[in-house]
Write an enzyme that holds these catalytic residues in place. Sequence first.
Site, PDB file in Angstrom:
ATOM      1  N   ASP A   1      13.151 -12.325  26.094  1.00  0.00           N
ATOM      2  CA  ASP A   1      12.522 -12.212  27.221  1.00  0.00           C
ATOM      3  C   ASP A   1      12.377 -13.611  28.016  1.00  0.00           C
ATOM      4  O   ASP A   1      12.271 -14.521  27.420  1.00  0.00           O
ATOM      5  CB  ASP A   1      11.126 -11.593  26.802  1.00  0.00           C
ATOM      6  CG  ASP A   1      10.294 -11.302  27.822  1.00  0.00           C
ATOM      7  OD1 ASP A   1      10.811 -10.936  29.012  1.00  0.00           O
ATOM      8  OD2 ASP A   1       8.987 -11.076  27.815  1.00  0.00           O
TER       9      ASP A   1
ATOM     10  N   GLU B   1      17.957  -7.134  32.067  1.00  0.00           N
ATOM     11  CA  GLU B   1      16.959  -7.097  32.850  1.00  0.00           C
ATOM     12  C   GLU B   1      16.458  -8.079  33.604  1.00  0.00           C
ATOM     13  O   GLU B   1      16.634  -9.122  33.279  1.00  0.00           O
ATOM     14  CB  GLU B   1      15.760  -6.724  31.901  1.00  0.00           C
ATOM     15  CG  GLU B   1      14.379  -6.310  32.736  1.00  0.00           C
ATOM     16  CD  GLU B   1      13.218  -5.893  32.018  1.00  0.00           C
ATOM     17  OE1 GLU B   1      13.300  -4.765  31.824  1.00  0.00           O
ATOM     18  OE2 GLU B   1      12.368  -6.567  31.856  1.00  0.00           O
TER      19      GLU B   1
END
Length: 431
Positions: free
Chosen positions: A91, A202
């Site tokens: 992330d 992402e």
Amino acid sequence: MKDRIMSADTPSKCVPLGLAPSFGFGDRIGLATPGHVEAMKRSANGIEPIFPQQSIREMTRTQRTAQQVMDDAMNGARQAGWTGRIGADADHLKTPDDVNVTQAVGFTFFTIDPSDDVDQKADDYNESTLREKFGTAKDAAPWYDSYLGKSVGLSTGAKIELTEEACMRAAVKYGPAISRALSLGNHIKSVNESAGTDYEIELSVDETDQPTTLAEHYIIADQCIAGGMKLVSLAPRFIGELEKGVDYKGDVGALEASLNDHAAIAELLGPYKLSLHSGSDKVSMYPALARATKGRFHVKTAGTSYLEALRVVARHDEALFRRIVQFGRERYPVDKATYHVSATNEAVPSGDDLDAKKLEQVYLECWADVPKGLGFTEPGRQILHCTFGSTLTDPELGPAVRSVLESHPETYTDVLADHFSRHLEALAEGM
């Protein structure tokens, strides 16, 4: 090193999850996965899990390595008997080195965060200032002329008007960020192709002060896809307030209308999923997200598993919980700097004159006190949320929290399963 041997019917490595609805379970301590698995067993409803999930920022604050994050999650899944697919989210990646260390240990879902290159004030510039800023930003936005004057119709009936102002503002706000995202996307592609591993990307543009407009979403996604990025999910900055650790603040009806338009862009250009970051406890908006995307979504949670760990502490070691509350209040003015929160110490009782049950309610809330269909709303959770790094790395408090969790694993599993089942069931309402 911990034993990483998996049973015959347990996944031995993580895989890309593609366009399936997915849910990210952050774990800042390394003991939460059994509770995450139990929630999935109770309430998955077709949603697929990402168990290993940690940002570089979180790893730094908790002094954990990417390998430890992966080992803890995969061992926890094995021990809890999970046999389905597992994704793994590296992330908020900002540098090639961030990619390298996470790819090397088996992460498959790479979240690019170019927020350092976003002009946070772009939405507030008047025309003359905007034109001045564009003069220096246009070199980072070679795509500007190709969008100027276009009108894009969406399946919702909305139209994206790519006016001069809209394109200039997108160039000033996101031009360098798009360049950074494409560069990092190319590095992710290169590293994985060299290793012969599958991956997905992402893009996170949610950490901004102002919402992402439809024009900005369209340009960002179109540029990333045209640039060869393997984009599976995009996280815009949605309207309303998505503060850490509490429910959505805003008009859910207006949000759903906006989500419909953003989802239409994702369908038109991709398809790719819409991603909700800071998803912890945003229960009131989950059905709208699932409906708007027709089940093509990703939700990312992080700090809520840590907060539920503190609930275990509150129930089994009241004195330690009181110390953590006071420590958190001391650290909060400094630790909150990198978070989007509104809580203040003044708005929350110190807890000195509260009994154990009331102290838990004030700082962690309890589902029994929350109307159905809503998440937690009290500011006490934000104080404890923002101070997780200081607490876990404190030489006394960190080991003490871990000791309580290791002594009471059943309680931790139970509170996590109850907590996340409510999240997953709220999402399922809209699918």
